[in-house]
Motif scaffolding. Structure first.
Motif, PDB file in Angstrom:
ATOM      1  N   ALA A 233       0.762  -1.260   0.159  1.00  0.00           N
ATOM      2  CA  ALA A 233       0.106   0.036  -0.011  1.00  0.00           C
ATOM      3  C   ALA A 233       0.916   1.367   0.057  1.00  0.00           C
ATOM      4  CB  ALA A 233      -0.831  -0.019   1.247  1.00  0.00           C
ATOM      5  N   VAL A 234       1.812   1.206   0.770  1.00  0.00           N
ATOM      6  CA  VAL A 234       2.654   2.481   0.796  1.00  0.00           C
ATOM      7  C   VAL A 234       4.080   2.578   0.077  1.00  0.00           C
ATOM      8  CG1 VAL A 234       2.034   2.794   2.976  1.00  0.00           C
ATOM      9  CG2 VAL A 234       3.989   1.547   2.802  1.00  0.00           C
ATOM     10  N   VAL A 235       4.494   1.390  -0.697  1.00  0.00           N
ATOM     11  CA  VAL A 235       5.434   1.166  -1.694  1.00  0.00           C
ATOM     12  C   VAL A 235       4.937   0.942  -3.091  1.00  0.00           C
ATOM     13  CG1 VAL A 235       7.686   0.228  -2.123  1.00  0.00           C
ATOM     14  CG2 VAL A 235       7.086   0.958   0.219  1.00  0.00           C
ATOM     15  N   ALA A 236       5.183   1.750  -4.101  1.00  0.00           N
ATOM     16  CA  ALA A 236       4.855   1.204  -5.386  1.00  0.00           C
ATOM     17  C   ALA A 236       5.899   0.560  -6.273  1.00  0.00           C
ATOM     18  CB  ALA A 236       4.512   2.607  -6.134  1.00  0.00           C
ATOM     19  N   TYR A 237       5.436  -0.592  -6.825  1.00  0.00           N
ATOM     20  CA  TYR A 237       6.716  -1.277  -7.328  1.00  0.00           C
ATOM     21  C   TYR A 237       6.190  -1.909  -8.734  1.00  0.00           C
ATOM     22  CZ  TYR A 237       4.832  -5.344  -5.105  1.00  0.00           C
ATOM     23  OH  TYR A 237       4.118  -6.076  -4.423  1.00  0.00           O
ATOM     24  N   GLY A 238       7.011  -2.111  -9.591  1.00  0.00           N
ATOM     25  CA  GLY A 238       6.799  -2.795 -10.935  1.00  0.00           C
ATOM     26  C   GLY A 238       7.513  -2.158 -11.967  1.00  0.00           C
ATOM     27  N   THR A 239       6.664  -2.359 -13.187  1.00  0.00           N
ATOM     28  CA  THR A 239       7.158  -1.714 -14.459  1.00  0.00           C
ATOM     29  C   THR A 239       7.129   0.102 -14.069  1.00  0.00           C
ATOM     30  OG1 THR A 239       5.102  -1.416 -15.525  1.00  0.00           O
ATOM     31  CG2 THR A 239       6.477  -3.407 -15.809  1.00  0.00           C
ATOM     32  N   PRO A 240       7.716   0.686 -14.661  1.00  0.00           N
ATOM     33  CA  PRO A 240       7.654   2.409 -14.505  1.00  0.00           C
ATOM     34  C   PRO A 240       6.087   2.566 -15.053  1.00  0.00           C
ATOM     35  CG  PRO A 240       9.482   1.929 -15.926  1.00  0.00           C
ATOM     36  CD  PRO A 240       9.015   0.546 -15.785  1.00  0.00           C
ATOM     37  N   GLU A 241       5.524   1.848 -15.800  1.00  0.00           N
ATOM     38  CA  GLU A 241       4.087   2.219 -16.095  1.00  0.00           C
ATOM     39  C   GLU A 241       3.136   1.929 -14.934  1.00  0.00           C
ATOM     40  OE1 GLU A 241       6.391   2.049 -19.667  1.00  0.00           O
ATOM     41  OE2 GLU A 241       6.057   0.615 -18.105  1.00  0.00           O
ATOM     42  N   ALA A 242       3.492   0.739 -14.243  1.00  0.00           N
ATOM     43  CA  ALA A 242       2.590   0.443 -13.155  1.00  0.00           C
ATOM     44  C   ALA A 242       2.821   1.354 -12.052  1.00  0.00           C
ATOM     45  CB  ALA A 242       2.756  -1.095 -12.751  1.00  0.00           C
ATOM     46  N   ILE A 243       3.993   1.677 -11.781  1.00  0.00           N
ATOM     47  CA  ILE A 243       4.341   2.670 -10.862  1.00  0.00           C
ATOM     48  C   ILE A 243       3.644   3.977 -10.881  1.00  0.00           C
ATOM     49  CG2 ILE A 243       6.088   4.075  -9.685  1.00  0.00           C
ATOM     50  CD1 ILE A 243       8.254   1.496 -10.030  1.00  0.00           C
ATOM     51  N   ALA A 244       3.723   4.333 -12.152  1.00  0.00           N
ATOM     52  CA  ALA A 244       3.094   5.837 -12.627  1.00  0.00           C
ATOM     53  C   ALA A 244       1.609   5.511 -12.505  1.00  0.00           C
ATOM     54  CB  ALA A 244       3.436   6.089 -14.096  1.00  0.00           C
ATOM     55  N   GLN A 245       0.990   4.326 -12.634  1.00  0.00           N
ATOM     56  CA  GLN A 245      -0.468   4.286 -12.587  1.00  0.00           C
ATOM     57  C   GLN A 245      -0.824   4.469 -10.970  1.00  0.00           C
ATOM     58  OE1 GLN A 245      -2.082   0.978 -14.288  1.00  0.00           O
ATOM     59  NE2 GLN A 245      -3.992   1.027 -13.314  1.00  0.00           N
ATOM     60  N   ARG A 246       0.132   3.909 -10.104  1.00  0.00           N
ATOM     61  CA  ARG A 246      -0.243   3.980  -8.717  1.00  0.00           C
ATOM     62  C   ARG A 246      -0.085   5.194  -8.247  1.00  0.00           C
ATOM     63  NH1 ARG A 246      -3.198   2.321  -4.370  1.00  0.00           N
ATOM     64  NH2 ARG A 246      -1.678   1.932  -2.483  1.00  0.00           N
ATOM     65  N   LEU A 247       1.067   6.050  -8.485  1.00  0.00           N
ATOM     66  CA  LEU A 247       1.146   7.504  -8.084  1.00  0.00           C
ATOM     67  C   LEU A 247       0.048   8.307  -8.650  1.00  0.00           C
ATOM     68  CD1 LEU A 247       5.045   7.675  -9.032  1.00  0.00           C
ATOM     69  CD2 LEU A 247       3.890   7.612  -6.777  1.00  0.00           C
ATOM     70  N   ARG A 248      -0.656   8.076  -9.716  1.00  0.00           N
ATOM     71  CA  ARG A 248      -1.475   8.980 -10.210  1.00  0.00           C
ATOM     72  C   ARG A 248      -3.004   8.619  -9.585  1.00  0.00           C
ATOM     73  NH1 ARG A 248       0.701   8.070 -15.689  1.00  0.00           N
ATOM     74  NH2 ARG A 248      -0.325   6.176 -15.796  1.00  0.00           N
ATOM     75  N   GLU A 249      -2.868   7.472  -8.596  1.00  0.00           N
ATOM     76  CA  GLU A 249      -4.041   7.311  -7.793  1.00  0.00           C
ATOM     77  C   GLU A 249      -4.498   8.481  -6.794  1.00  0.00           C
ATOM     78  OE1 GLU A 249      -4.221   3.309  -6.275  1.00  0.00           O
ATOM     79  OE2 GLU A 249      -4.032   2.258  -7.970  1.00  0.00           O
ATOM     80  N   THR A 274      16.280   5.868 -12.598  1.00  0.00           N
ATOM     81  CA  THR A 274      14.982   5.593 -12.089  1.00  0.00           C
ATOM     82  C   THR A 274      13.981   6.698 -12.391  1.00  0.00           C
ATOM     83  OG1 THR A 274      15.778   4.132 -10.396  1.00  0.00           O
ATOM     84  CG2 THR A 274      13.549   4.988 -10.183  1.00  0.00           C
ATOM     85  N   LEU A 275      14.136   7.920 -11.836  1.00  0.00           N
ATOM     86  CA  LEU A 275      13.309   9.147 -12.044  1.00  0.00           C
ATOM     87  C   LEU A 275      13.271   9.346 -13.761  1.00  0.00           C
ATOM     88  CD1 LEU A 275      14.831  11.797  -9.540  1.00  0.00           C
ATOM     89  CD2 LEU A 275      12.654  10.332  -9.203  1.00  0.00           C
ATOM     90  N   ALA A 276      14.356   9.091 -14.454  1.00  0.00           N
ATOM     91  CA  ALA A 276      14.135   9.096 -15.941  1.00  0.00           C
ATOM     92  C   ALA A 276      13.223   8.353 -16.457  1.00  0.00           C
ATOM     93  CB  ALA A 276      15.714   9.348 -16.646  1.00  0.00           C
ATOM     94  N   GLU A 277      13.490   7.044 -16.090  1.00  0.00           N
ATOM     95  CA  GLU A 277      12.586   5.736 -16.626  1.00  0.00           C
ATOM     96  C   GLU A 277      10.873   6.188 -16.055  1.00  0.00           C
ATOM     97  OE1 GLU A 277      13.467   1.844 -16.629  1.00  0.00           O
ATOM     98  OE2 GLU A 277      15.370   2.082 -15.562  1.00  0.00           O
ATOM     99  N   LEU A 278      10.730   6.743 -14.909  1.00  0.00           N
ATOM    100  CA  LEU A 278       9.395   7.162 -14.614  1.00  0.00           C
ATOM    101  C   LEU A 278       8.974   8.137 -15.228  1.00  0.00           C
ATOM    102  CD1 LEU A 278       9.585   6.532 -10.661  1.00  0.00           C
ATOM    103  CD2 LEU A 278       8.643   5.200 -12.269  1.00  0.00           C
ATOM    104  N   ALA A 279       9.680   9.411 -15.865  1.00  0.00           N
ATOM    105  CA  ALA A 279       9.139  10.576 -16.019  1.00  0.00           C
ATOM    106  C   ALA A 279       8.289  10.379 -17.577  1.00  0.00           C
ATOM    107  CB  ALA A 279      10.546  11.315 -16.635  1.00  0.00           C
ATOM    108  N   GLY A 280       8.640   9.482 -18.414  1.00  0.00           N
ATOM    109  CA  GLY A 280       7.933   9.329 -19.545  1.00  0.00           C
ATOM    110  C   GLY A 280       6.311   8.844 -19.164  1.00  0.00           C
ATOM    111  N   PRO A 281       6.288   7.796 -18.328  1.00  0.00           N
ATOM    112  CA  PRO A 281       4.756   7.382 -18.029  1.00  0.00           C
ATOM    113  C   PRO A 281       4.265   8.335 -17.069  1.00  0.00           C
ATOM    114  CG  PRO A 281       6.472   5.269 -17.976  1.00  0.00           C
ATOM    115  CD  PRO A 281       7.112   6.592 -18.282  1.00  0.00           C
ATOM    116  N   LEU A 282       4.714   9.086 -16.334  1.00  0.00           N
ATOM    117  CA  LEU A 282       4.157  10.202 -15.607  1.00  0.00           C
ATOM    118  C   LEU A 282       3.724  11.261 -16.343  1.00  0.00           C
ATOM    119  CD1 LEU A 282       6.495  10.062 -12.416  1.00  0.00           C
ATOM    120  CD2 LEU A 282       4.136   9.067 -12.557  1.00  0.00           C
TER     121      LEU A 282
END
Length: 288
Positions: A233-249, A274-282
């Protein structure tokens, strides 16, 4: 001042949370170049905040925020002096995050709510505007105080469900910027192990434990080292896309901004990768 602030700070939708007490100008520039709107500096920075101007000088739009200065270790008067110094040089690019820390780790931790109110009174007297400060807030009482005496709330180690409850309590005009931890790994056991290295510390702190219990977690969930349910619940993990989806929640639940804390290696290059890999999906737009 006792009225809610109508104008919210604009830090973009996503920022980066660092547990480092400071930030180098070089790292600030790299974070900005990826499209993140803010860097939140945790670890209870000292009152001088001498690292702020060099980092702002190396960037053009990135905002810096404290997440948070501890009222017991950073007295209000020098903090206010630091704020005025920074604001004079870089208007509107620094957000002062303030909080009471943890009762288990502060000998002077007596009546924290009253101490926080008194600290805000000192900031008012020093003309630190409510529009450029936020409070660390988890429970209803401090969330209400955040709405009344600051631009809003910076909840730490929470869930999108908490964000929804906080938004309901705060109303729509108050700034809400939760922090959320991430591990860029599709190996659930590895990600949980990395998450526990950080989260387990907070399982000994009553304010976090009580907040999780209010959210419906059980005593078994919050017993060290923390259940898989809690860690997930408090740590998002997985692919960059999965993490981005969790953060957008969090955004879907009413957050204005999400501060992303990358767990794992604290090497600067690994963090930026890591931040670069997340940037696009975010949906972030690089600035260079």
């Amino acid at each position: 001042m006792t009225e809610s602030v109508a104008l919210k700070p604009d830090l973009g939708r996503f920022g980066v949370w660092l547990p480092t007490r400071s930030i180098t100008p070089e790292l600030a520039a790299r974070i900005e170049s990826l499209g993140y709107g803010a860097a939140w500096i945790g670890g209870s920075p000292d009152a001088e905040l001498s690292w702020v101007e060099p980092a702002l000088a190396q960037t053009t739009s990135l905002q810096l925020a404290t997440g948070i200065v501890n009222i017991w270790t950073a007295p209000a008067k020098p903090v206010a002096e630091s704020f005025q110094r920074i604001e004079s040089a870089y208007p509107g690019r620094f957000l002062l995050g303030v909080g009471v820390g943890h009762p288990e780790h502060t000998q002077e931790y007596v009546k924290p709510y009253d101490a926080l109110v008194a600290y805000l009174d000192e900031l008012d007297a020093a003309v630190v505007p409510t529009s450029r400060r936020v409070l660390a807030a988890l429970g209803p009482r401090v969330l209400r105080l955040a709405a009344q005496r600051s631009a809003g709330a910076h909840p730490y180690l929470t869930t999108p469900q908490h964000t929804a409850k906080a938004r309901e309590q705060l109303g729509g005009s108050v700034f809400l910027a939760p922090e959320h931890k991430v591990v860029l790994s599709t190996d659930a056991e590895q990600a949980r192990a990395i998450g526990r290295q950080t989260v387990e510390f907070y399982l000994g702190l009553s304010n976090y434990v009580n907040n999780w219990l209010r959210l419906g977690f059980t005593e078994a969930d919050v017993r060290k080292p923390g259940s898989d349910r809690l860690i997930d619940a408090v740590v998002a993990y997985g692919t960059p896309e999965a993490i981005a989806q969790r953060l957008r929640e969090h955004l879907d639940a009413g957050a204005d901004h999400v501060a992303v804390q990358v767990l794992g290696s604290q090497d600067e290059d690994a963090l930026v990768s890591t931040l670069a890999e997340l940037a696009g999906p975010l949906g972030l737009t690089p600035t260079s």
